[in-house]
Design an enzyme around this catalytic site. Sequence first.
Site, PDB file in Angstrom:
ATOM      1  N   ARG A 120     -29.743  39.258 -22.416  1.00 38.60           N
ATOM      2  CA  ARG A 120     -29.625  39.595 -20.999  1.00 38.60           C
ATOM      3  C   ARG A 120     -28.204  39.357 -20.499  1.00 38.60           C
ATOM      4  NH1 ARG A 120     -34.361  41.021 -19.337  1.00 38.60           N
ATOM      5  NH2 ARG A 120     -36.191  40.061 -20.313  1.00 38.60           N
ATOM      6  N   ASP A 121     -27.727  40.316 -19.711  1.00 36.66           N
ATOM      7  CA  ASP A 121     -26.410  40.163 -19.093  1.00 36.66           C
ATOM      8  C   ASP A 121     -26.463  39.001 -18.101  1.00 36.66           C
ATOM      9  OD1 ASP A 121     -23.804  42.339 -18.646  1.00 36.66           O
ATOM     10  OD2 ASP A 121     -24.082  40.693 -17.213  1.00 36.66           O
ATOM     11  N   HIS A 154     -24.469  48.589 -22.839  1.00 35.55           N
ATOM     12  CA  HIS A 154     -25.256  48.135 -21.694  1.00 35.55           C
ATOM     13  C   HIS A 154     -26.524  48.981 -21.602  1.00 35.55           C
ATOM     14  CE1 HIS A 154     -21.982  45.927 -19.398  1.00 35.55           C
ATOM     15  NE2 HIS A 154     -21.218  46.699 -20.165  1.00 35.55           N
ATOM     16  N   HIS A 178     -20.174  46.437 -26.868  1.00 27.59           N
ATOM     17  CA  HIS A 178     -21.538  46.197 -26.391  1.00 27.59           C
ATOM     18  C   HIS A 178     -22.023  47.434 -25.676  1.00 27.59           C
ATOM     19  CE1 HIS A 178     -18.497  44.583 -23.663  1.00 27.59           C
ATOM     20  NE2 HIS A 178     -19.243  45.045 -22.667  1.00 27.59           N
ATOM     21  N   ASN A 201     -18.350  50.633 -22.183  1.00 31.15           N
ATOM     22  CA  ASN A 201     -17.036  50.717 -21.557  1.00 31.15           C
ATOM     23  C   ASN A 201     -15.962  50.463 -22.608  1.00 31.15           C
ATOM     24  OD1 ASN A 201     -18.143  51.063 -18.951  1.00 31.15           O
ATOM     25  ND2 ASN A 201     -18.495  48.862 -18.793  1.00 31.15           N
ATOM     26  N   VAL A 203     -15.155  42.227 -21.940  1.00 31.40           N
ATOM     27  CA  VAL A 203     -15.409  41.440 -23.152  1.00 31.40           C
ATOM     28  C   VAL A 203     -15.089  42.340 -24.348  1.00 31.40           C
ATOM     29  CG1 VAL A 203     -17.103  40.182 -24.527  1.00 31.40           C
ATOM     30  CG2 VAL A 203     -17.193  40.049 -22.018  1.00 31.40           C
TER      31      VAL A 203
HETATM   32  P1  AMP Z   1     -17.922  45.044 -19.868  1.00 34.12           P
HETATM   33  O1  AMP Z   1     -17.345  44.939 -18.479  1.00 34.12           O
HETATM   34  O2  AMP Z   1     -18.436  46.409 -20.225  1.00 34.12           O
HETATM   35  O3  AMP Z   1     -16.971  44.470 -20.913  1.00 34.12           O
HETATM   36  O4  AMP Z   1     -19.217  44.122 -19.860  1.00 34.12           O
HETATM   37  C1  AMP Z   1     -19.194  42.755 -20.174  1.00 34.12           C
HETATM   38  C2  AMP Z   1     -20.496  42.198 -19.680  1.00 34.12           C
HETATM   39  O5  AMP Z   1     -20.699  40.943 -20.297  1.00 34.12           O
HETATM   40  C3  AMP Z   1     -20.541  41.978 -18.167  1.00 34.12           C
HETATM   41  O6  AMP Z   1     -21.598  42.757 -17.609  1.00 34.12           O
HETATM   42  C4  AMP Z   1     -20.768  40.469 -18.032  1.00 34.12           C
HETATM   43  O7  AMP Z   1     -21.627  40.151 -16.965  1.00 34.12           O
HETATM   44  C5  AMP Z   1     -21.381  40.126 -19.374  1.00 34.12           C
HETATM   45  N1  AMP Z   1     -21.221  38.766 -19.820  1.00 34.12           N
HETATM   46  C6  AMP Z   1     -20.082  38.026 -19.821  1.00 34.12           C
HETATM   47  N2  AMP Z   1     -20.321  36.805 -20.326  1.00 34.12           N
HETATM   48  C7  AMP Z   1     -21.628  36.780 -20.687  1.00 34.12           C
HETATM   49  C8  AMP Z   1     -22.480  35.789 -21.268  1.00 34.12           C
HETATM   50  N3  AMP Z   1     -22.027  34.576 -21.620  1.00 34.12           N
HETATM   51  N4  AMP Z   1     -23.781  36.113 -21.473  1.00 34.12           N
HETATM   52  C9  AMP Z   1     -24.246  37.325 -21.131  1.00 34.12           C
HETATM   53  N5  AMP Z   1     -23.491  38.297 -20.585  1.00 34.12           N
HETATM   54  C10 AMP Z   1     -22.204  38.030 -20.359  1.00 34.12           C
END
Ligand code: AMP
Length: 113
Positions: free
Chosen positions: A28-29, A101, A99, A86, A95
Amino acid sequence: MTCLFCQIADGTQPADIVYNDDDVIGFRDINPQAPQHVLFIPRRHVGTINDFDSADAALIGRLTLAAQHYAGEQGFDEEGYRVVMNCNRMAGQTVYHVHLHLLAGRPLHWPPG
Ligand code: AMP
Ligand code: ZN
């Protein structure tokens, strides 16, 4: 190199894991943008979509199949969902471990912001 999502994959960083197979995990995000917001990642570190090559075709497919499996298991597959990846700064990647979404549970507008 310390990568947050590698740490989630190897269990040294906590996460709410909802999907697991040999190559992919889903969790989960932490900052959900919809009632259902799950991230599917390869267990192996890949920084961005730009780092994939043809040898990764099956892995890329497995990310989508993992999302499809989860949507069916949770029962929102017919209602609908969105998958998005993304890539780099202009797309808002924050990150740098690829990944996928999965977002569901509310109407999702188009075009996205
Ligand atoms: P992006 O902006 O596409 O790189 O998405 C990165 C996603 O990772 C964001 O939606 C964050 O909320 C999520 N995220 C960051 N740290 C964590 C974590 N420790 N556990 C779960 N989700 C995370
Ligand atoms: Zn990583």
